[in-house]
Design an enzyme around this catalytic site. Structure first.
Site, short mmCIF file in Angstrom:
data_model
loop_
_atom_site.label_atom_id
_atom_site.label_comp_id
_atom_site.label_asym_id
_atom_site.label_seq_id
_atom_site.Cartn_x
_atom_site.Cartn_y
_atom_site.Cartn_z
N LEU A 195 84.15 -4.41 19.74
CA LEU A 195 82.97 -5.16 19.32
C LEU A 195 81.95 -5.20 20.46
O LEU A 195 81.53 -6.25 20.93
CB LEU A 195 83.35 -6.58 18.90
CG LEU A 195 82.34 -7.32 18.02
CD1 LEU A 195 82.22 -6.65 16.66
CD2 LEU A 195 82.73 -8.78 17.86
N GLY A 196 81.57 -4.00 20.91
CA GLY A 196 80.51 -3.87 21.90
C GLY A 196 79.16 -3.75 21.20
O GLY A 196 78.95 -4.29 20.12
N ARG A 197 78.25 -3.02 21.82
CA ARG A 197 76.91 -2.87 21.24
C ARG A 197 76.97 -2.23 19.85
O ARG A 197 76.41 -2.74 18.89
CB ARG A 197 76.03 -2.02 22.17
CG ARG A 197 75.69 -2.66 23.51
CD ARG A 197 74.80 -1.70 24.30
NE ARG A 197 74.42 -2.22 25.60
CZ ARG A 197 75.11 -2.02 26.71
NH1 ARG A 197 76.25 -1.31 26.66
NH2 ARG A 197 74.70 -2.51 27.87
N ILE A 198 77.66 -1.09 19.77
CA ILE A 198 77.71 -0.36 18.50
C ILE A 198 78.57 -1.10 17.49
O ILE A 198 78.21 -1.22 16.32
CB ILE A 198 78.22 1.08 18.74
CG1 ILE A 198 77.19 1.85 19.58
CG2 ILE A 198 78.46 1.78 17.41
CD1 ILE A 198 77.66 3.23 20.02
N ARG A 218 89.92 -5.90 23.73
CA ARG A 218 90.82 -6.32 24.79
C ARG A 218 90.93 -7.84 24.88
O ARG A 218 91.96 -8.37 25.26
CB ARG A 218 90.34 -5.76 26.13
CG ARG A 218 90.58 -4.26 26.30
CD ARG A 218 90.00 -3.75 27.59
NE ARG A 218 88.55 -3.86 27.59
CZ ARG A 218 87.78 -3.47 28.60
NH1 ARG A 218 88.34 -2.97 29.69
NH2 ARG A 218 86.47 -3.58 28.53
N ILE A 273 83.34 6.81 14.69
CA ILE A 273 82.08 7.21 15.32
C ILE A 273 82.18 6.99 16.83
O ILE A 273 81.15 6.94 17.51
CB ILE A 273 80.87 6.46 14.71
CG1 ILE A 273 81.14 4.97 14.52
CG2 ILE A 273 80.50 7.06 13.35
CD1 ILE A 273 81.02 4.15 15.75
N ARG A 275 85.12 8.34 19.68
CA ARG A 275 85.51 9.63 20.25
C ARG A 275 86.70 10.17 19.49
O ARG A 275 87.53 9.42 18.99
CB ARG A 275 85.85 9.47 21.74
CG ARG A 275 84.65 9.22 22.64
CD ARG A 275 83.77 10.46 22.75
NE ARG A 275 82.67 10.27 23.69
CZ ARG A 275 81.45 9.86 23.34
NH1 ARG A 275 81.19 9.58 22.06
NH2 ARG A 275 80.50 9.72 24.25
N ASP A 299 82.84 11.54 12.56
CA ASP A 299 81.73 12.16 13.29
C ASP A 299 82.24 12.84 14.55
O ASP A 299 81.53 13.63 15.16
CB ASP A 299 80.70 11.09 13.66
CG ASP A 299 79.50 11.65 14.40
OD1 ASP A 299 79.01 12.72 14.01
OD2 ASP A 299 79.07 11.03 15.40
N GLU A 304 86.51 19.22 19.81
CA GLU A 304 85.21 19.69 19.30
C GLU A 304 84.80 21.00 19.99
O GLU A 304 85.02 21.17 21.18
CB GLU A 304 84.15 18.62 19.54
CG GLU A 304 84.41 17.34 18.78
CD GLU A 304 83.40 16.24 19.07
OE1 GLU A 304 82.43 16.50 19.82
OE2 GLU A 304 83.58 15.13 18.58
N HIS A 322 79.44 15.43 14.96
CA HIS A 322 79.09 14.60 16.12
C HIS A 322 77.57 14.46 16.24
O HIS A 322 76.95 14.86 17.24
CB HIS A 322 79.66 15.19 17.41
CG HIS A 322 79.82 14.16 18.49
ND1 HIS A 322 80.75 14.25 19.49
CD2 HIS A 322 79.14 12.99 18.73
CE1 HIS A 322 80.66 13.20 20.30
NE2 HIS A 322 79.68 12.43 19.86
#
Length: 356
Positions: A195-198, A218, A273, A275, A299, A304, A322
Site C-alpha cells: 500500500l505505497g503510492r501505487i 510489512r 503491475i 514486477r 503487465d 521479459e 510492461h
C-alpha cells in the site's frame, strides 16, 4: 529507453549508449571507466555490483523508473553513490492500468473484442461475464460479522416482496425464494499487496467502484481505514481481486507462490503491475491451466520480454507488454525528472527524488 530522454541526455552530456556498442560490456566499461560519472537505467537494466565496481568515478545512478530492483543499493551506499528514481509522476498511469486489467479480465473484454472481430456475433450472443451477487448462508453471515453486531435497518423490499436491508449504506442484503441471503456490494472485494503510492492509488480507484479494500504490507499503515492483513495468504483467501503493487526485494521475490494462488482460488483474479518476479510464474501458469485460479491480468513477467506460451491460448487472462507507465505524458515527465536530478547533482544542488 525513451527517445526523448536520449535526446535530452545527448544535449547536456557526453552520452554512451551501451546497447549500441559492439564490444562486450566489460571491455567497454574498462575502456571508458574513468570518464563515466553517471549511469541512467530503467526497468530492464540498471547498475549491478559488477558495473559499479568497474566505474571508479561513478557518482550517481538515475533510474528512469520507480523500481530499484535493477540497482545494487547496498553497493551504492557503500561507495557513496547517489541514487534517484521517478516516483509520483507514473503513479496514476500504473494504477489506471491495474484497474483496467481487472475490468478487462472480469468482463472478458479481450475475448469479447475477438468475438466481434471474428464475426461470431451473427451466430449468437456472447456469454456472461462476472457478476457481483454473492450467495451465502445465514450461518456464514453470522460468523462473518458477528450475530450481535448484525444490526441492520429495514429498508423496504427488494422485488417480489423479499426484504432488503442496508448495512452502513454499502452492503445490501436480500432473501431469495430459497431462503438464501444474498449480499450485494456493487463491487468486488479487493486485496492489495503493497500500500505505497501505487497501491494507494489503486485503492482509491477501487473505492469508486464500491469495492471493499484490504491490504498486506510489512506493517500496518497509519491514517487508513482499510483492513490490514499481516499474512498474505489470509488476504488472498478473503478477496476476489488481488493486486500486486509492492517493490521487488529479496523478501517479496515470489511472494505470490502456490499457497497464495490457491488461497485466491478458482474464482479469484490476480493483477500484477509490480514486477514479474513477485509471482512464481510456473505456479501461476499451472494454476490457470488447471482452473485453480479464476483469471489474471499481467503487465510484468519474470523473464521479459519472454512470456510463457501456455498463457497465449487462455481466455481468462489479459497480457500487456510492461506498459504501466507508457503514456506520452508520463514518459516525458519521467525523462524530465531524470534530467533534473542529474543537473541538480552536477550543480551541487539537492536532488529532487533521492533514494540514496
Amino acid at each position: 529507453m525513451s527517445e526523448y530522454l536520449e535526446n535530452q541526455l545527448e544535449n547536456r552530456f557526453n552520452l554512451f549508449k551501451l546497447w549500441n556498442h559492439s564490444s562486450p560490456k566489460p571491455d567497454f566499461l574498462k575502456t571508458h571507466s574513468s570518464s563515466i560519472k553517471a549511469v541512467v537505467g530503467n526497468t530492464k537494466i540498471g547498475a549491478d555490483a559488477n558495473m559499479i565496481d568497474s566505474l571508479p568515478n561513478l557518482e550517481i545512478v538515475a533510474s528512469y523508473s520507480v523500481g530499484l530492483d535493477k540497482i545494487d543499493l547496498g553497493k551504492c551506499k557503500e561507495k557513496g553513490i547517489k541514487v534517484t528514481n521517478t516516483p509520483d509522476v507514473l503513479t496514476d498511469d500504473v494504477a489506471d492500468l491495474g484497474i483496467g486489467l481487472a475490468l478487462a479480465v472480469s468482463r472478458k473484454m479481450c475475448v469479447c473484442d475477438r468475438f466481434v472481430r471474428c464475426g461470431n456475433w451473427i451466430n449468437g450472443d456472447f456469454g456472461l461475464a462476472s457478476k457481483c451477487w454473492t450467495p451465502v448462508s445465514f450461518d456464514f453471515l453470522c460468523d462473518l460479522i458477528g450475530f450481535y453486531q448484525f444490526a441492520f435497518a429495514y429498508n423496504g423490499t427488494y422485488g417480489c416482496n423479499y426484504p432488503c436491508y442496508v448495512i452502513d449504506n454499502v452492503v445490501q442484503l436480500r432473501l431469495s425464494a430459497s431462503g438464501t441471503i444474498l449480499i450485494e456490494n456493487n463491487g468486488k472485494s479487493v486485496g492489495i499487496v503493497g500500500l505505497g503510492r501505487i497501491g494507494s492509488a489503486i485503492a482509491k480507484r477501487a473505492e469508486a467502484f464500491n469495492c471493499s479494500i484490504s491490504y498486506h504490507s510489512r506493517s500496518k499503515k497509519p491514517n487508513t481505514n482499510y483492513k490490514y492483513y499481516s499474512n498474505i495468504v489470509d488476504l488472498a483467501a478473503d478477496c476476489q481481486i488481488l493486486f500486486v503493487a509492492c517493490a521487488l526485494t529479496e523478501e517479496t521475490h515470489h511472494i505470490l507462490n502456490r499457497k497464495v494462488i490457491d488461497a485466491l482460488g478458482p474464482k479469484g483474479i490476480l493483477i500484477n503491475i509490480g514486477r514479474g518476479a513477485h509471482v512464481d510464474e510456473p505456479e501461476l501458469v499451472s494454476a490457470l491451466l488447471e482452473g485453480r485460479l479464476g483469471g489474471a491480468g499481467l503487465d510484468v513477467y519474470e523473464n521479459e520480454p519472454n512470456v510463457p506460451e501456455q498463457l497465449f491460448s487462455l481466455e481468462n487472462i489479459v497480457l500487456v507488454p510492461h506498459v504501466g507507465s507508457d503514456t506520452e505524458e508520463t514518459s516525458k515527465a519521467m525523462a524530465d525528472l531524470v534530467i533534473s536530478n542529474l543537473e541538480a547533482h552536477f550543480k551541487c544542488k539537492p536532488l529532487l527524488t533521492p533514494v540514496l
